[in-house]
Scaffold this motif. Structure first.
Motif, PDB file in Angstrom:
ATOM      1  N   VAL A   8       0.845  -1.192   0.000  1.00  0.00           N
ATOM      2  CA  VAL A   8       0.000   0.000   0.000  1.00  0.00           C
ATOM      3  C   VAL A   8       0.885   1.248   0.000  1.00  0.00           C
ATOM      4  CG1 VAL A   8      -1.691   1.330   1.312  1.00  0.00           C
ATOM      5  CG2 VAL A   8      -1.920  -1.152   1.145  1.00  0.00           C
ATOM      6  N   SER A   9       0.679   2.094  -0.988  1.00  0.00           N
ATOM      7  CA  SER A   9       1.415   3.350  -1.078  1.00  0.00           C
ATOM      8  C   SER A   9       0.664   4.404  -0.269  1.00  0.00           C
ATOM      9  CB  SER A   9       1.521   3.783  -2.540  1.00  0.00           C
ATOM     10  OG  SER A   9       2.140   2.773  -3.321  1.00  0.00           O
ATOM     11  N   SER A  10       1.363   5.009   0.694  1.00  0.00           N
ATOM     12  CA  SER A  10       0.685   5.915   1.624  1.00  0.00           C
ATOM     13  C   SER A  10       0.795   7.380   1.219  1.00  0.00           C
ATOM     14  CB  SER A  10       1.273   5.747   3.034  1.00  0.00           C
ATOM     15  OG  SER A  10       2.593   6.239   3.088  1.00  0.00           O
ATOM     16  N   GLY A  11       1.477   7.679   0.102  1.00  0.00           N
ATOM     17  CA  GLY A  11       1.663   9.071  -0.252  1.00  0.00           C
ATOM     18  C   GLY A  11       2.672   9.726   0.673  1.00  0.00           C
ATOM     19  N   PRO A  12       2.736  11.052   0.699  1.00  0.00           N
ATOM     20  CA  PRO A  12       3.768  11.749   1.470  1.00  0.00           C
ATOM     21  C   PRO A  12       3.504  11.837   2.967  1.00  0.00           C
ATOM     22  CG  PRO A  12       2.358  13.340   0.399  1.00  0.00           C
ATOM     23  CD  PRO A  12       1.915  11.994  -0.101  1.00  0.00           C
ATOM     24  N   GLY A  13       2.327  11.463   3.422  1.00  0.00           N
ATOM     25  CA  GLY A  13       2.043  11.510   4.854  1.00  0.00           C
ATOM     26  C   GLY A  13       0.692  12.095   5.216  1.00  0.00           C
ATOM     27  N   ASP A  14       0.077  12.812   4.298  1.00  0.00           N
ATOM     28  CA  ASP A  14      -1.253  13.381   4.516  1.00  0.00           C
ATOM     29  C   ASP A  14      -2.292  12.286   4.307  1.00  0.00           C
ATOM     30  OD1 ASP A  14      -3.669  14.701   4.490  1.00  0.00           O
ATOM     31  OD2 ASP A  14      -3.052  16.256   3.070  1.00  0.00           O
ATOM     32  N   PRO A  15      -3.043  11.902   5.340  1.00  0.00           N
ATOM     33  CA  PRO A  15      -4.007  10.809   5.182  1.00  0.00           C
ATOM     34  C   PRO A  15      -5.088  11.100   4.151  1.00  0.00           C
ATOM     35  CG  PRO A  15      -4.305  11.907   7.294  1.00  0.00           C
ATOM     36  CD  PRO A  15      -3.033  12.429   6.714  1.00  0.00           C
ATOM     37  N   GLU A  16      -5.346  12.379   3.850  1.00  0.00           N
ATOM     38  CA  GLU A  16      -6.358  12.709   2.852  1.00  0.00           C
ATOM     39  C   GLU A  16      -5.897  12.386   1.433  1.00  0.00           C
ATOM     40  OE1 GLU A  16      -7.663  16.725   3.340  1.00  0.00           O
ATOM     41  OE2 GLU A  16      -8.724  16.292   5.202  1.00  0.00           O
ATOM     42  N   LEU A  17      -4.607  12.094   1.260  1.00  0.00           N
ATOM     43  CA  LEU A  17      -4.088  11.730  -0.053  1.00  0.00           C
ATOM     44  C   LEU A  17      -4.053  10.220  -0.279  1.00  0.00           C
ATOM     45  CD1 LEU A  17      -1.159  14.287  -0.495  1.00  0.00           C
ATOM     46  CD2 LEU A  17      -3.452  14.371  -1.480  1.00  0.00           C
ATOM     47  N   LEU A  18      -4.521   9.446   0.693  1.00  0.00           N
ATOM     48  CA  LEU A  18      -4.642   8.002   0.502  1.00  0.00           C
ATOM     49  C   LEU A  18      -5.725   7.700  -0.531  1.00  0.00           C
ATOM     50  CD1 LEU A  18      -4.583   6.731   4.193  1.00  0.00           C
ATOM     51  CD2 LEU A  18      -2.840   6.265   2.471  1.00  0.00           C
ATOM     52  N   THR A  19      -5.523   6.646  -1.307  1.00  0.00           N
ATOM     53  CA  THR A  19      -6.574   6.208  -2.219  1.00  0.00           C
ATOM     54  C   THR A  19      -7.627   5.418  -1.433  1.00  0.00           C
ATOM     55  OG1 THR A  19      -5.510   4.101  -2.762  1.00  0.00           O
ATOM     56  CG2 THR A  19      -4.910   6.020  -4.108  1.00  0.00           C
ATOM     57  N   LEU A  20      -8.815   5.280  -2.027  1.00  0.00           N
ATOM     58  CA  LEU A  20      -9.872   4.494  -1.379  1.00  0.00           C
ATOM     59  C   LEU A  20      -9.443   3.037  -1.222  1.00  0.00           C
ATOM     60  CD1 LEU A  20     -13.018   5.906  -3.238  1.00  0.00           C
ATOM     61  CD2 LEU A  20     -12.258   6.421  -0.902  1.00  0.00           C
ATOM     62  N   LYS A  21      -8.719   2.528  -2.207  1.00  0.00           N
ATOM     63  CA  LYS A  21      -8.249   1.141  -2.126  1.00  0.00           C
ATOM     64  C   LYS A  21      -7.242   0.978  -0.993  1.00  0.00           C
ATOM     65  CE  LYS A  21      -7.832  -1.392  -5.822  1.00  0.00           C
ATOM     66  NZ  LYS A  21      -7.360  -2.033  -7.083  1.00  0.00           N
ATOM     67  N   ALA A  22      -6.376   1.974  -0.802  1.00  0.00           N
ATOM     68  CA  ALA A  22      -5.400   1.911   0.290  1.00  0.00           C
ATOM     69  C   ALA A  22      -6.109   1.853   1.640  1.00  0.00           C
ATOM     70  CB  ALA A  22      -4.474   3.121   0.222  1.00  0.00           C
ATOM     71  N   VAL A  23      -7.113   2.690   1.819  1.00  0.00           N
ATOM     72  CA  VAL A  23      -7.863   2.707   3.083  1.00  0.00           C
ATOM     73  C   VAL A  23      -8.565   1.366   3.304  1.00  0.00           C
ATOM     74  CG1 VAL A  23      -9.796   3.766   4.312  1.00  0.00           C
ATOM     75  CG2 VAL A  23      -8.163   5.208   3.083  1.00  0.00           C
ATOM     76  N   ASP A  24      -9.143   0.823   2.245  1.00  0.00           N
ATOM     77  CA  ASP A  24      -9.828  -0.468   2.353  1.00  0.00           C
ATOM     78  C   ASP A  24      -8.890  -1.565   2.838  1.00  0.00           C
ATOM     79  OD1 ASP A  24     -12.178  -2.369   1.528  1.00  0.00           O
ATOM     80  OD2 ASP A  24     -10.413  -3.186   0.514  1.00  0.00           O
ATOM     81  N   ARG A  25      -7.693  -1.621   2.274  1.00  0.00           N
ATOM     82  CA  ARG A  25      -6.751  -2.677   2.655  1.00  0.00           C
ATOM     83  C   ARG A  25      -6.270  -2.496   4.092  1.00  0.00           C
ATOM     84  NH1 ARG A  25      -8.873  -3.520  -1.548  1.00  0.00           N
ATOM     85  NH2 ARG A  25      -7.955  -4.617  -3.337  1.00  0.00           N
ATOM     86  N   LEU A  26      -6.071  -1.246   4.515  1.00  0.00           N
ATOM     87  CA  LEU A  26      -5.678  -1.001   5.899  1.00  0.00           C
ATOM     88  C   LEU A  26      -6.773  -1.442   6.859  1.00  0.00           C
ATOM     89  CD1 LEU A  26      -3.989   2.504   5.555  1.00  0.00           C
ATOM     90  CD2 LEU A  26      -2.886   0.447   6.453  1.00  0.00           C
TER      91      LEU A  26
END
Length: 238
Positions: A8-26
């Motif tokens: 899962v790629s988390s982006g630079p650190g801002d949780p609002e930049l996570l993709t929906l798929k990233a959040v689902d897997r977490l």
């Protein structure tokens, strides 16, 4: 029974930049192996009760060996768990992803790769600039400023990196940038080429410093600070 690994790629650190798929897997993970730069608010999306294992590597600090990280990843997956390997930025860019994929393939463990916002794009957005422009910046190039020893990598093609009509993004390069700048100028890139330093992108302490190749090299030769940073130089880095 083998488990499954989601990179899962988390982006630079801002949780609002996570993709929906990233959040689902977490939210579905049994275990999360996370980098330092992926910690903080992003981990708030992980499922309650999931095992949380910090495996981050930071320059100048004690860090786990890559072989140990890969071994942990395999061991967790072999217990049948849903494992998230949380990487900062986009996991496919200077994230040592291939080494971990190799370990999973050797163990016969299935996986997926979920892309994310690369730190280069996030830094440019934070600075309010594009990475490309017709005619004067038609190419973007990424490079790492540090090899496995932390030094400036050898064998870099300086004529390419000194192209005045390209946007160049340097990852992990604060400590080695003075040496890089010296070589770039020796290859013909003017010292007054725009350059910017984007520190702690996506975090509350984010800071953007606009400068030139010469001045940024001078600043970083005196102090590099402790936060993660992206350096962008070229015609758009104003």
């Amino acid at each position: 029974m083998s488990g499954f690994v989601s990179f899962v790629s988390s982006g630079p650190g801002d949780p609002e930049l996570l993709t929906l798929k990233a959040v689902d897997r977490l939210q579905k993970a049994d275990a999360v192996l996370f980098d330092d730069l992926s910690s903080g608010p992003i981990l708030g999306h992980a499922r309650d009760g999931a095992d949380m294992i910090g495996v981050g590597k930071r320059a100048g600090r004690p860090s786990p060996q890559q072989s140990h990280v890969s071994k942990l990843l395999v061991e967790y997956a072999q217990t049948g768990q849903r494992v998230v390997r949380l990487k900062s930025g986009d996991s496919g860019i200077f994230g040592r992803l291939e080494e971990e994929l190799t370990a999973l393939r050797a163990a016969g463990i299935p996986y997926e790769i979920i892309p994310g916002v690369t730190s280069a794009s996030a830094a440019a957005a934070a600075a309010g600039i594009p990475l490309t422009r017709r005619e004067t910046a038609r190419r973007v190039q990424f490079l790492t400023g540090a090899d496995v020893t932390g030094e400036l990598p050898e064998g870099m093609h300086m004529q390419t990196l000194a192209d005045p009509n390209a946007t160049t993004v340097v990852f992990m390069g604060k400590r080695t940038f003075p040496k890089l700048a010296e070589r770039l100028m020796a290859a013909g890139l003017p010292g007054d080429t725009p350059a910017l330093l984007a520190e702690s992108v996506g975090h509350p302490e984010q800071d953007i410093t606009r400068s030139t190749l010469t001045e940024l090299a001078r600043k970083l030769s005196q102090s590099t600070g402790s936060g993660p940073a992206i350096i962008i130089y070229g015609p758009l880095a104003e």
